[in-house]
Structure formats: structure tokens, C-alpha cells
Design a protein around this motif. Structure first.
Motif, PDB file in Angstrom:
ATOM      1  N   MET A   1      77.843  30.597  17.921  1.00 29.76           N
ATOM      2  CA  MET A   1      76.913  30.807  19.005  1.00 29.76           C
ATOM      3  C   MET A   1      75.808  29.756  18.997  1.00 29.76           C
ATOM      4  N   ILE A   2      75.267  29.455  17.835  1.00 34.57           N
ATOM      5  CA  ILE A   2      74.156  28.504  17.767  1.00 34.57           C
ATOM      6  C   ILE A   2      74.580  27.098  18.174  1.00 34.57           C
ATOM      7  N   GLU A   3      75.885  26.828  18.097  1.00 30.69           N
ATOM      8  CA  GLU A   3      76.380  25.506  18.472  1.00 30.69           C
ATOM      9  C   GLU A   3      76.128  25.217  19.951  1.00 30.69           C
ATOM     10  N   ARG A   4      76.038  26.248  20.766  1.00 27.86           N
ATOM     11  CA  ARG A   4      75.829  26.065  22.202  1.00 27.86           C
ATOM     12  C   ARG A   4      74.367  25.874  22.566  1.00 27.86           C
ATOM     13  N   CYS A   5      73.474  26.083  21.625  1.00 28.57           N
ATOM     14  CA  CYS A   5      72.037  25.978  21.884  1.00 28.57           C
ATOM     15  C   CYS A   5      71.598  24.516  21.902  1.00 28.57           C
ATOM     16  N   THR A   6      70.483  24.277  22.578  1.00 23.21           N
ATOM     17  CA  THR A   6      69.897  22.941  22.557  1.00 23.21           C
ATOM     18  C   THR A   6      69.319  22.677  21.174  1.00 23.21           C
ATOM     19  N   GLU A   7      69.038  21.435  20.908  1.00 23.92           N
ATOM     20  CA  GLU A   7      68.448  21.065  19.617  1.00 23.92           C
ATOM     21  C   GLU A   7      67.111  21.774  19.407  1.00 23.92           C
ATOM     22  N   GLN A   8      66.315  21.856  20.448  1.00 22.26           N
ATOM     23  CA  GLN A   8      65.015  22.525  20.332  1.00 22.26           C
ATOM     24  C   GLN A   8      65.192  24.020  20.037  1.00 22.26           C
ATOM     25  N   ALA A   9      66.154  24.653  20.669  1.00 25.33           N
ATOM     26  CA  ALA A   9      66.420  26.067  20.400  1.00 25.33           C
ATOM     27  C   ALA A   9      66.900  26.260  18.962  1.00 25.33           C
ATOM     28  N   ARG A  10      67.707  25.341  18.485  1.00 24.70           N
ATOM     29  CA  ARG A  10      68.163  25.423  17.087  1.00 24.70           C
ATOM     30  C   ARG A  10      67.008  25.283  16.113  1.00 24.70           C
ATOM     31  N   ARG A  11      66.084  24.367  16.415  1.00 23.72           N
ATOM     32  CA  ARG A  11      64.914  24.205  15.550  1.00 23.72           C
ATOM     33  C   ARG A  11      64.082  25.478  15.536  1.00 23.72           C
ATOM     34  N   THR A  12      63.888  26.070  16.701  1.00 23.59           N
ATOM     35  CA  THR A  12      63.109  27.305  16.790  1.00 23.59           C
ATOM     36  C   THR A  12      63.778  28.412  15.991  1.00 23.59           C
ATOM     37  N   LEU A  13      65.086  28.548  16.106  1.00 20.36           N
ATOM     38  CA  LEU A  13      65.798  29.576  15.340  1.00 20.36           C
ATOM     39  C   LEU A  13      65.751  29.306  13.842  1.00 20.36           C
ATOM     40  N   PHE A  14      65.795  28.038  13.461  1.00 23.15           N
ATOM     41  CA  PHE A  14      65.666  27.676  12.053  1.00 23.15           C
ATOM     42  C   PHE A  14      64.312  28.135  11.519  1.00 23.15           C
ATOM     43  N   PHE A  15      63.252  27.824  12.263  1.00 21.20           N
ATOM     44  CA  PHE A  15      61.911  28.231  11.852  1.00 21.20           C
ATOM     45  C   PHE A  15      61.765  29.749  11.890  1.00 21.20           C
ATOM     46  N   ALA A  16      62.368  30.399  12.873  1.00 24.93           N
ATOM     47  CA  ALA A  16      62.313  31.862  12.969  1.00 24.93           C
ATOM     48  C   ALA A  16      63.002  32.505  11.771  1.00 24.93           C
ATOM     49  N   ARG A  17      64.112  31.940  11.362  1.00 25.84           N
ATOM     50  CA  ARG A  17      64.809  32.452  10.182  1.00 25.84           C
ATOM     51  C   ARG A  17      63.933  32.321   8.940  1.00 25.84           C
ATOM     52  N   TYR A  18      63.240  31.194   8.836  1.00 24.86           N
ATOM     53  CA  TYR A  18      62.321  30.980   7.718  1.00 24.86           C
ATOM     54  C   TYR A  18      61.196  32.015   7.747  1.00 24.86           C
ATOM     55  N   GLU A  19      60.639  32.260   8.925  1.00 22.06           N
ATOM     56  CA  GLU A  19      59.564  33.241   9.059  1.00 22.06           C
ATOM     57  C   GLU A  19      60.050  34.638   8.685  1.00 22.06           C
ATOM     58  N   ALA A  20      61.250  34.986   9.096  1.00 23.01           N
ATOM     59  CA  ALA A  20      61.816  36.290   8.745  1.00 23.01           C
ATOM     60  C   ALA A  20      61.972  36.401   7.235  1.00 23.01           C
ATOM     61  N   PHE A  21      62.467  35.344   6.612  1.00 22.95           N
ATOM     62  CA  PHE A  21      62.636  35.331   5.163  1.00 22.95           C
ATOM     63  C   PHE A  21      61.290  35.496   4.465  1.00 22.95           C
ATOM     64  N   GLN A  22      60.276  34.773   4.944  1.00 19.66           N
ATOM     65  CA  GLN A  22      58.947  34.835   4.335  1.00 19.66           C
ATOM     66  C   GLN A  22      58.338  36.227   4.437  1.00 19.66           C
ATOM     67  N   SER A  23      58.648  36.943   5.500  1.00 18.67           N
ATOM     68  CA  SER A  23      58.085  38.279   5.680  1.00 18.67           C
ATOM     69  C   SER A  23      58.925  39.362   5.006  1.00 18.67           C
ATOM     70  N   GLY A  24      60.055  38.963   4.414  1.00 17.22           N
ATOM     71  CA  GLY A  24      60.904  39.926   3.723  1.00 17.22           C
ATOM     72  C   GLY A  24      61.855  40.679   4.635  1.00 17.22           C
ATOM     73  N   SER A  25      61.992  40.206   5.867  1.00 23.52           N
ATOM     74  CA  SER A  25      62.880  40.856   6.829  1.00 23.52           C
ATOM     75  C   SER A  25      64.277  40.251   6.738  1.00 23.52           C
ATOM     76  N   SER A  26      65.276  41.081   6.862  1.00 26.36           N
ATOM     77  CA  SER A  26      66.644  40.565   6.864  1.00 26.36           C
ATOM     78  C   SER A  26      67.134  40.277   8.277  1.00 26.36           C
TER      79      SER A  26
END
Length: 66
Positions: free
Chosen positions: A1-26
Motif C-alpha cells: 500500500m505504501i508503494e502507491r503513496c507520494t514521497e512526501q506521504a511516505r516521509r510523513t508515515l515514516f515520522f508518524a511511525r516513529y512518533e507512535a513508537f516513541q509514545s509506546g503505541s503499537s
């Protein structure tokens, strides 16, 4: 699914995943996506917040308080 996203959307999701990890959310939740948008200096959201003089740190504290 992420392959269809724009580069900017992928970057945002990468950072969002990091934020989720930092907050202890799965899961990547809405607030993680918001914080991910702020981490990407090239995003429109980050520029709008900068022009509104809103700090990502302030937004992060508000999210953590809720």
C-alpha cells in the motif's frame, strides 16, 4: 500500500511511525500523523504552523496532556 503513496506521504508515515513508537503505541493514530507532518520541514502543515507561530513542542504537549 505504501508503494502507491507520494514521497512526501511516505516521509510523513515514516515520522508518524516513529512518533507512535516513541509514545509506546503499537498503532499509528491520528495524533502520530499530525506530529509526523510537523517533523517534515517540507510539508505544508509544518510551514502553516511556523507561520502561525505554533511550535511542534507545544502541540506535542497538548497531545500528551490528552
Amino acid at each position: 500500500m505504501i508503494e502507491r503513496c507520494t514521497e512526501q506521504a511516505r516521509r510523513t508515515l515514516f515520522f508518524a511511525r516513529y512518533e507512535a513508537f516513541q509514545s509506546g503505541s503499537s498503532f499509528i493514530e491520528t495524533e502520530h500523523v499530525l506530529l509526523g507532518l510537523f517533523r517534515d520541514d517540507q510539508s505544508l502543515a509544518a510551514r502553516v504552523l511556523a507561520e502561525a507561530r505554533l511550535s511542534p513542542d507545544v502541540i506535542r504537549r497538548e497531545i500528551e496532556d490528552h
